[in-house]
Design a protein around this motif. Structure first.
Motif, PDB file in Angstrom:
ATOM      1  N   VAL A   1       9.804   7.317  -1.323  1.00 49.36           N
ATOM      2  CA  VAL A   1      11.092   7.673  -1.934  1.00 49.36           C
ATOM      3  C   VAL A   1      10.857   8.543  -3.160  1.00 49.36           C
ATOM      4  N   LEU A   2       9.890   8.199  -3.974  1.00 49.73           N
ATOM      5  CA  LEU A   2       9.570   8.974  -5.164  1.00 49.73           C
ATOM      6  C   LEU A   2       9.164  10.398  -4.794  1.00 49.73           C
ATOM      7  N   LEU A   3       8.328  10.555  -3.775  1.00 51.74           N
ATOM      8  CA  LEU A   3       7.924  11.884  -3.314  1.00 51.74           C
ATOM      9  C   LEU A   3       9.111  12.678  -2.776  1.00 51.74           C
TER      10      LEU A   3
ATOM     11  N   GLY B   1       4.839  -6.941   0.176  1.00 48.87           N
ATOM     12  CA  GLY B   1       4.721  -6.227  -1.097  1.00 48.87           C
ATOM     13  C   GLY B   1       4.047  -4.886  -0.932  1.00 48.87           C
ATOM     14  N   LEU B   2       3.061  -4.801  -0.052  1.00 51.51           N
ATOM     15  CA  LEU B   2       2.369  -3.551   0.221  1.00 51.51           C
ATOM     16  C   LEU B   2       3.324  -2.537   0.868  1.00 51.51           C
ATOM     17  N   TRP B   3       4.143  -3.002   1.792  1.00 55.15           N
ATOM     18  CA  TRP B   3       5.136  -2.116   2.415  1.00 55.15           C
ATOM     19  C   TRP B   3       6.133  -1.605   1.389  1.00 55.15           C
ATOM     20  N   LEU B   4       6.561  -2.470   0.488  1.00 58.01           N
ATOM     21  CA  LEU B   4       7.490  -2.037  -0.569  1.00 58.01           C
ATOM     22  C   LEU B   4       6.845  -0.973  -1.462  1.00 58.01           C
ATOM     23  N   LEU B   5       5.568  -1.119  -1.744  1.00 59.90           N
ATOM     24  CA  LEU B   5       4.855  -0.132  -2.544  1.00 59.90           C
ATOM     25  C   LEU B   5       4.841   1.227  -1.833  1.00 59.90           C
TER      26      LEU B   5
END
Length: 174
Positions: free
Chosen positions: A25-27, A15-19
């Motif tokens: 991706v957002l950046l 989950g941390l990696w997905l975050l």
């Protein structure tokens, strides 16, 4: 005053990696959007020049030919002096990236050229294409000093003026 503690469930490593991936991706999307929204000039080095580049306060001597998208030549000059700060923003930006003796092809989008106004033979919202050679450049102070020297030489050739070396002395008053 009392504080109530709320237990949080631990975050799994997956989950941390997905975050982190989501944040990256957002950046990347935000950066791509910022660059696509900002008009940029096209700048191609045909022949590299040497030495430093002019600054926004310099005066350049350039050889150029300007064309529209359809290839129509709207302006050209073999030796045009220009103040870098007093040309359209896209041309100014390009000049500050050039070096003496270099030849360049630049494309200026309308937002960095004349925008939505027609100027002479240039229609509104035109992309401007230039072939430019940077012949030389000088600081504004150097250009002023050269102009003063030329004015003094002209005055001396015309018989001079009082106070200029080589000029005839003024007649004494009685």
């Amino acid at each position: 005053m009392s504080v109530t503690a709320v237990p949080l469930r631990p975050v799994s490593k997956g989950g941390l990696w997905l975050l982190w991936i989501g944040l990256a991706v957002l950046l990347a999307v935000g950066t791509a959007f910022a660059f696509s929204a900002t008009p940029r000039i096209g700048f191609e080095v045909v022949k590299a020049g040497t030495g430093p580049s002019p600054t926004i306060s310099d005066v350049v001597l350039v050889k150029y030919e300007g064309k529209l998208d359809d290839g129509t030549v709207f302006d050209s000059n073999e030796q045009a002096p220009m103040q870098v700060a007093q040309v359209v923003p896209g041309f100014s930006e390009a000049l500050t990236r050039m070096q003496k003796g270099g030849k360049y092809k630049i494309s200026i989008p309308p937002a960095l050229g004349y925008g939505d106004r027609a100027v002479g033979p240039i229609p509104a919202n035109s992309t401007l294409h230039f072939d430019v050679e940077l012949i030389d450049f000088r600081t504004e102070a150097e250009v002023r000093a050269m102009q003063q020297m030329m004015q003094q030489q002209q005055m001396m050739q015309q018989g001079g003026a009082p106070g200029v070396p080589g000029a005839p002395a003024p007649a004494p008053q009685q």
